[in-house]
Structures are given as structure tokens and as C-alpha cells.
Write a protein that holds these residues in place. Structure first.
Motif, PDB file in Angstrom:
ATOM      1  N   UNK A 132      -9.150  78.412 102.290  1.00  0.00           N
ATOM      2  CA  UNK A 132      -9.918  77.407 101.558  1.00  0.00           C
ATOM      3  C   UNK A 132     -11.186  77.018 102.332  1.00  0.00           C
ATOM      4  N   UNK A 133     -11.049  76.850 103.639  1.00  0.00           N
ATOM      5  CA  UNK A 133     -12.204  76.491 104.468  1.00  0.00           C
ATOM      6  C   UNK A 133     -13.242  77.615 104.500  1.00  0.00           C
ATOM      7  N   UNK A 134     -12.816  78.844 104.226  1.00  0.00           N
ATOM      8  CA  UNK A 134     -13.722  79.987 104.206  1.00  0.00           C
ATOM      9  C   UNK A 134     -14.159  80.339 102.785  1.00  0.00           C
ATOM     10  N   UNK A 135     -14.028  79.373 101.879  1.00  0.00           N
ATOM     11  CA  UNK A 135     -14.474  79.505 100.486  1.00  0.00           C
ATOM     12  C   UNK A 135     -13.783  80.637  99.723  1.00  0.00           C
ATOM     13  N   UNK A 136     -12.544  80.936 100.069  1.00  0.00           N
ATOM     14  CA  UNK A 136     -11.766  81.908  99.320  1.00  0.00           C
ATOM     15  C   UNK A 136     -10.860  81.153  98.353  1.00  0.00           C
ATOM     16  N   UNK A 137     -10.591  81.731  97.184  1.00  0.00           N
ATOM     17  CA  UNK A 137      -9.735  81.027  96.227  1.00  0.00           C
ATOM     18  C   UNK A 137      -8.298  80.929  96.738  1.00  0.00           C
ATOM     19  N   UNK A 138      -7.687  79.770  96.520  1.00  0.00           N
ATOM     20  CA  UNK A 138      -6.282  79.560  96.853  1.00  0.00           C
ATOM     21  C   UNK A 138      -5.584  79.120  95.565  1.00  0.00           C
ATOM     22  N   UNK A 139      -4.619  79.911  95.129  1.00  0.00           N
ATOM     23  CA  UNK A 139      -3.925  79.683  93.864  1.00  0.00           C
ATOM     24  C   UNK A 139      -2.619  78.935  94.106  1.00  0.00           C
ATOM     25  N   UNK A 140      -2.259  78.052  93.188  1.00  0.00           N
ATOM     26  CA  UNK A 140      -0.955  77.397  93.265  1.00  0.00           C
ATOM     27  C   UNK A 140       0.109  78.384  92.787  1.00  0.00           C
ATOM     28  N   UNK A 141       1.360  78.082  93.065  1.00  0.00           N
ATOM     29  CA  UNK A 141       2.458  78.938  92.616  1.00  0.00           C
ATOM     30  C   UNK A 141       2.442  79.075  91.088  1.00  0.00           C
ATOM     31  N   UNK A 142       2.165  77.981  90.395  1.00  0.00           N
ATOM     32  CA  UNK A 142       2.096  77.999  88.931  1.00  0.00           C
ATOM     33  C   UNK A 142       0.964  78.901  88.459  1.00  0.00           C
ATOM     34  N   UNK A 143      -0.194  78.814  89.106  1.00  0.00           N
ATOM     35  CA  UNK A 143      -1.328  79.666  88.732  1.00  0.00           C
ATOM     36  C   UNK A 143      -1.036  81.141  88.994  1.00  0.00           C
ATOM     37  N   UNK A 144      -0.350  81.437  90.098  1.00  0.00           N
ATOM     38  CA  UNK A 144       0.023  82.824  90.388  1.00  0.00           C
ATOM     39  C   UNK A 144       0.960  83.363  89.303  1.00  0.00           C
ATOM     40  N   UNK A 145       1.945  82.561  88.932  1.00  0.00           N
ATOM     41  CA  UNK A 145       2.887  82.982  87.900  1.00  0.00           C
ATOM     42  C   UNK A 145       2.178  83.166  86.558  1.00  0.00           C
ATOM     43  N   UNK A 146       1.256  82.274  86.234  1.00  0.00           N
ATOM     44  CA  UNK A 146       0.500  82.375  84.981  1.00  0.00           C
ATOM     45  C   UNK A 146      -0.346  83.646  84.966  1.00  0.00           C
ATOM     46  N   UNK A 147      -1.017  83.946  86.078  1.00  0.00           N
ATOM     47  CA  UNK A 147      -1.805  85.166  86.147  1.00  0.00           C
ATOM     48  C   UNK A 147      -0.902  86.389  85.977  1.00  0.00           C
ATOM     49  N   UNK A 148       0.256  86.365  86.603  1.00  0.00           N
ATOM     50  CA  UNK A 148       1.195  87.469  86.469  1.00  0.00           C
ATOM     51  C   UNK A 148       1.631  87.675  85.036  1.00  0.00           C
ATOM     52  N   UNK A 149       1.882  86.586  84.331  1.00  0.00           N
ATOM     53  CA  UNK A 149       2.298  86.688  82.929  1.00  0.00           C
ATOM     54  C   UNK A 149       1.164  87.231  82.055  1.00  0.00           C
ATOM     55  N   UNK A 150      -0.076  86.879  82.399  1.00  0.00           N
ATOM     56  CA  UNK A 150      -1.225  87.411  81.652  1.00  0.00           C
ATOM     57  C   UNK A 150      -1.380  88.915  81.845  1.00  0.00           C
ATOM     58  N   UNK A 151      -1.011  89.407  83.018  1.00  0.00           N
ATOM     59  CA  UNK A 151      -1.142  90.834  83.317  1.00  0.00           C
ATOM     60  C   UNK A 151       0.055  91.658  82.830  1.00  0.00           C
ATOM     61  N   UNK A 152       1.130  90.990  82.519  1.00  0.00           N
ATOM     62  CA  UNK A 152       2.362  91.674  82.118  1.00  0.00           C
ATOM     63  C   UNK A 152       2.210  92.311  80.739  1.00  0.00           C
ATOM     64  N   UNK A 153       2.747  93.504  80.601  1.00  0.00           N
ATOM     65  CA  UNK A 153       2.742  94.207  79.312  1.00  0.00           C
ATOM     66  C   UNK A 153       4.156  94.280  78.764  1.00  0.00           C
ATOM     67  N   UNK A 154       4.255  94.446  77.484  1.00  0.00           N
ATOM     68  CA  UNK A 154       5.561  94.551  76.842  1.00  0.00           C
ATOM     69  C   UNK A 154       5.747  95.959  76.306  1.00  0.00           C
ATOM     70  N   UNK A 155       6.988  96.410  76.215  1.00  0.00           N
ATOM     71  CA  UNK A 155       7.244  97.797  75.801  1.00  0.00           C
ATOM     72  C   UNK A 155       6.738  98.085  74.390  1.00  0.00           C
ATOM     73  N   UNK A 156       6.310  99.339  74.190  1.00  0.00           N
ATOM     74  CA  UNK A 156       5.952  99.765  72.840  1.00  0.00           C
ATOM     75  C   UNK A 156       7.249 100.110  72.092  1.00  0.00           C
ATOM     76  N   UNK A 157       7.128 100.650  70.910  1.00  0.00           N
ATOM     77  CA  UNK A 157       8.329 100.902  70.091  1.00  0.00           C
ATOM     78  C   UNK A 157       9.249 101.966  70.700  1.00  0.00           C
ATOM     79  N   UNK A 158       8.732 102.737  71.658  1.00  0.00           N
ATOM     80  CA  UNK A 158       9.548 103.754  72.331  1.00  0.00           C
ATOM     81  C   UNK A 158      10.105 103.259  73.665  1.00  0.00           C
TER      82      UNK A 158
END
Length: 165
Positions: free
Chosen positions: A86-112
Motif C-alpha cells: 500500500x505504501x508503494x502505491x500497489x493495489x491491496x484487495x480485501x478477501x471479499x474483493x479477491x473472492x468477487x474477482x475470482x467469481x467474475x473470472x470463473x466459467x461454467x460448463x457448456x452443455x458437454x
């Protein structure tokens, strides 16, 4: 491996901050330590650590092996390292934000049942000292793990663009 280089201004600022504040030097040491096997990086197998997944304590290897897609591992980082980031101006994510980002990147199976990319998301909290130490993590970090349980990408700091680009 995706590693974000601090700006020139922050590099000079770090040099003059004193011997106890060596963020850049510490990061370089950990990057270089992978050459002697001290740090997990792209191409390495996932080490055996216990993880809380779907309410159960399981071996990380077993969780990843059951995934038809890639797995996204994110580490919250230690409080001290996060403060330094944080002191070096790098982003620091909360646990909730990390989980939210992970859910945004997650894909779901296609019909196969095929999943083209991320199927499982695991966030290691800062209290999970064993996992942080096993992966040699100080600050926030993410790993993309292939279905064969080998690391495909290590990114410090956590950046969504490192995964999507």
C-alpha cells in the motif's frame, strides 16, 4: 510470471527510506530465490497444503485434480507485506474483493461439461500461514493452476488483467 515493476519514483523513494524498509530488495530476493527452488513459480507442481473448500478441509492437490478446468488460487498476503505494498502505491484487495474477482473470472460448463478456463477459485486468508509459507508468499499473489496440477501463471501483485490478457 507476471511481476509488476515499481515506478522509478517508488524505486528511488525505497532507496532512501532506510535499511529496514526494503520492499523492492525483498521482492527481488524472493523472485531470485525461485532459482534455488525456494519459491513456487510457473512450471512447478502445486505443493501439498490443506485448504478449506466447500466446507471441508482437503488437500489442495485433490481439489485441483477434480476440476475439469483451471484453478485460480489467490493469497490475501500478510498484513505487514500488504501495508508495505500500500505504501508503494500497489493495489491491496480485501478477501471479499479477491473472492468477487475470482467469481467474475470463473466459467461454467457448456452443455458437454467442458470448461474453457477457470473452474475453481480458492482464496487463502492471511491467517493461513502454512499455505503462504509453502508457496513463499508475502504480499498478495495469484496463481493459475492447470488441470494437471502445475502452475501456469504466478502474478504479484494480484491483477485481473494478468489472467485475462
Amino acid at each position: 510470471e507476471d511481476w509488476e515493476r515499481p515506478s522509478v519514483v517508488n524505486t528511488f523513494r525505497d532507496i532512501f527510506r532506510g535499511p529496514t524498509k526494503v520492499y523492492r530488495r525483498r521482492q527481488n530476493f524472493f523472485r531470485w530465490s525461485s532459482e534455488i527452488g525456494a519459491r513456487i513459480m510457473a512450471g512447478d507442481p502445486v505443493p501439498p497444503v490443506q485448504v478449506q473448500y466447500e466446507g471441508l478441509t482437503q488437500n489442495l492437490f485433490d481439489v485441483i485434480k477434480t476440476s475439469p478446468g483451471w484453478s485460480l488460487l489467490m493469497f490475501e498476503g500478510t498484513p505487514r507485506a500488504n501495508l508495505e505494498s500500500y505504501k508503494n502505491n500497489l493495489p491491496v484487495w480485501s478477501r471479499t474483493q479477491l473472492m468477487q474477482m475470482g467469481q467474475e473470472l470463473k466459467e461454467f460448463p457448456d452443455r458437454h461439461g467442458y470448461i474453457g478456463f477457470i473452474d475453481k477459485v480458492i482464496v487463502f486468508p492471511s491467517e493461513d500461514f502454512e499455505a503462504h509459507e509453502t508457496f513463499c508468499i508475502l504480499g498478495q499473489c495469484l496463481f493459475l493452476v492447470r488441470p494437471d496440477t502445475y502452475v501456469g501463471l504466478r502474478s504479484e501483485p494480484v491483477r485481473k488483467g494478468a489472467v485475462t490478457n
